[in-house]
Enzyme design. Structure first.
Site, mmCIF file in Angstrom:
data_model
loop_
_atom_site.group_PDB
_atom_site.id
_atom_site.type_symbol
_atom_site.label_atom_id
_atom_site.label_comp_id
_atom_site.label_asym_id
_atom_site.label_seq_id
_atom_site.Cartn_x
_atom_site.Cartn_y
_atom_site.Cartn_z
ATOM 1 N N GLU A 94 0.843 -1.197 0.000
ATOM 2 C CA GLU A 94 0.000 0.000 0.000
ATOM 3 C C GLU A 94 0.879 1.248 0.000
ATOM 4 O O GLU A 94 1.866 1.304 0.714
ATOM 5 C CB GLU A 94 -0.904 -0.020 1.242
ATOM 6 C CG GLU A 94 -1.862 1.132 1.325
ATOM 7 C CD GLU A 94 -2.642 1.335 0.028
ATOM 8 O OE1 GLU A 94 -3.277 0.376 -0.439
ATOM 9 O OE2 GLU A 94 -2.595 2.439 -0.526
ATOM 10 N N CYS A 117 5.993 4.971 8.756
ATOM 11 C CA CYS A 117 6.556 4.182 7.645
ATOM 12 C C CYS A 117 8.036 4.419 7.385
ATOM 13 O O CYS A 117 8.839 3.489 7.492
ATOM 14 C CB CYS A 117 5.754 4.439 6.383
ATOM 15 S SG CYS A 117 4.097 3.773 6.496
#
Ligand code: NAD
Length: 458
Positions: free
Chosen positions: A155, A267
């Site tokens: 993603e 992230c």
């Protein structure tokens, strides 16, 4: 039509589930956090993500989206199962796969027919094969022999614009080993396929690598411009013009060339560390990313040095902090530079008045160790009142148009540390501030009253 389950209903899982249901699919979002699911069942979105509430609401109302804590039901009732649990870093930087393993084993435990198991979590290369193994082990224990495929579908959404990103991706990456799984994934993403979104079809390992390589590259690009900004301050260049000049080169592009206090979030920090670990493990070190990780840590500390350069001793000083989230439009403070910067400033004696439009609740527990030093305020002006300096840490839009005259009146001393470069040095100096940006030419060594004198002259 394919029925979908999404296991793990966090930032990625909830957005994935909600948006897929908006594509017309039936989706069941599962999480083992009972409180989270209870909230969702009551229509409360547990995270701040612009536009997500409306997507959830309309699809729940249309009976296409539901929530559960029952993993057995989520596995049994679905054809395609997305794994969207966290993969946080272990102490050595590698990704902790215990949540992924737990879900894979649950899938094997409750599988009742052919399923496509889709890994959406960001995982090290080779994890897809391990997922296959974990599922298979559980099937073996039951003496069951169902067919299944594992797919890697990383993603790329950004928090703060997650709904838009999911529904308008630059590409959809699908790493699969069988035509059957690939076809099913194309059905799931049919809406995007029809919209001519590019589909990158690869093997599982390549898809897993695409995700790490993309995030590491972006982290490196940010770090590059941060280091250029630091040099700009020494040589008297303006990094924003440098970035503009560079960005017009089609080979470089203008995005991710905004200097600041270092990248953060859920992230980039963990994915860069994980890639470094994988490179070392396989004897192919990614030295550029090793250096990126170090330079990013140094950048946060450089911001502390910048503030001290302006203010001198911090003992007894009160600092207004605007913005705590790692970026605007999210309440997420995972690895936010604010955490390091506030702790370092506090170690040197500073106290804070802080305001963030969405991250205040999260800040209260993430910065609980500083609770005696932090006053949480209702708005930016309340935070600024009676402070010795102002530090902007997150570029929320509402901080871009502060009433500068009011700010100056409220501050005891007009020290303005704009760590996101949302103001221009000349404008701020004209307005009578001692202004410190990131890479906006040489920082002046202000002496008492100089700035005000300059402002009066203007
Ligand atoms: P998150 O922490 O917000 O959500 C993870 C969810 O999984 C939590 O709600 C947790 O309760 C749940 N969970 C954990 N174990 C479970 C289990 N056994 N069964 C059911 N639920 C379980 O994490 P996130 O930010 O959504 O990230 C998920 C993955 O997606 C990570 O690998 C991350 O790197 C990746 N990713 C994140 C982003 C982002 O912007 N946040 C973007 C792209 C990819």
């Amino acid at each position: 039509m394919n029925k979908i389950s999404v296991i793990g209903t966090g930032y990625v899982g909830l957005v994935t589930g909600a948006c897929l249901s908006d594509f017309g699919l039936n989706v069941l979002c599962m999480d083992n956090d009972v409180e989270k699911i209870k909230k969702l069942e009551r229509g409360i979105i547990p995270i701040y993500e612009p536009g997500l509430d409306a997507v959830v609401e309309r699809n729940v109302a249309n009976c296409r989206l539901a929530f559960t804590t029952d993993i057995k039901r989520a596995v049994e009732e679905s054809d395609v199962i997305f794994i969207a649990v966290g993969t946080p870093p272990l102490e050595d930087g590698s990704a902790d796969l215990k949540f992924v393993e737990a879900v894979a084993r649950d899938i094997g435990r409750y599988m009742n027919g052919y399923k496509v198991v889709v890994d959406k979590s960001t995982v090290p290369v080779g994890t897809g094969q391990r997922v296959k193994q974990w599922v298979r082990e559980e099937l073996l224990k039951r003496g069951a022999d169902y067919e299944f495929d594992v797919v890697s579908n990383p993603e790329f959404l950004r928090e703060g614009s997650a709904v838009y990103d999911f529904t308008h991706p630059d590409r959809v990456v699908i790493g699969a080993e069988s035509e059957r799984a690939l076809e099913r994934m194309k059905q799931v993403y049919r809406v995007l396929y029809l919209n001519e979104t590019p589909f990158i079809e690869t093997n599982i390992e390549t898809a897993e690598m695409i995700k790490y390589a993309s995030n590491a590259f972006l982290a490196m690009k940010i770090t590059f411009i941060n280091e250029i900004a630091n040099l700009c301050e020494k040589v008297g260049a303006d990094v924003q013009d440098v970035a503009r000049g560079m960005g017009r080169d089609g080979r470089i592009g203008p995005k991710f060339l905004h200097p600041g206090p270092g990248y953060g979030g859920s992230c980039f920090p963990k994915d860069t560390l994980a890639l470094v670990k994988i490179g070392r493990e396989y004897g192919a070190p990614i030295t550029l990313i090793e250096q990126t990780v170090k330079a990013n840590e140094a950048q946060k500390r450089l911001m502390v040095a910048k503030i001290m350069e302006g203010l001198g001793s911090l003992v007894g000083k009160q600092i207004a902090v605007l913005g705590l989230a790692f970026k605007p439009n999210t309440d997420d403070m995972r690895e936010s530079p604010a955490l390091v910067i506030l702790n370092e400033l506090a170690n040197r004696g500073a106290r804070f008045r802080v305001y963030d439009p969405k991250a205040m609740e999260e800040a209260k527990w993430r910065l609980a160790n500083l609770k005696d030093r932090i006053t949480y305020c209702q708005n930016e002006y309340e935070a600024i009142a009676d402070c010795d300096a102002l530090v902007i840490l997150t570029e929320w839009n509402q901080f871009r148009s502060l009433d500068l005259a009011r700010v100056k009146l409220l501050l005891k001393e007009p020290y303005f540390f704009d760590l996101r470069n949302i103001y221009k040095r000349e404008q701020m100096e004209r307005a009578g501030f001692y202004y410190f940006g990131v890479g906006q030419g040489k920082n002046k060594e202000w002496t008492e009253g100089q700035c005000q004198a300059a402002a009066v002259k203007e």
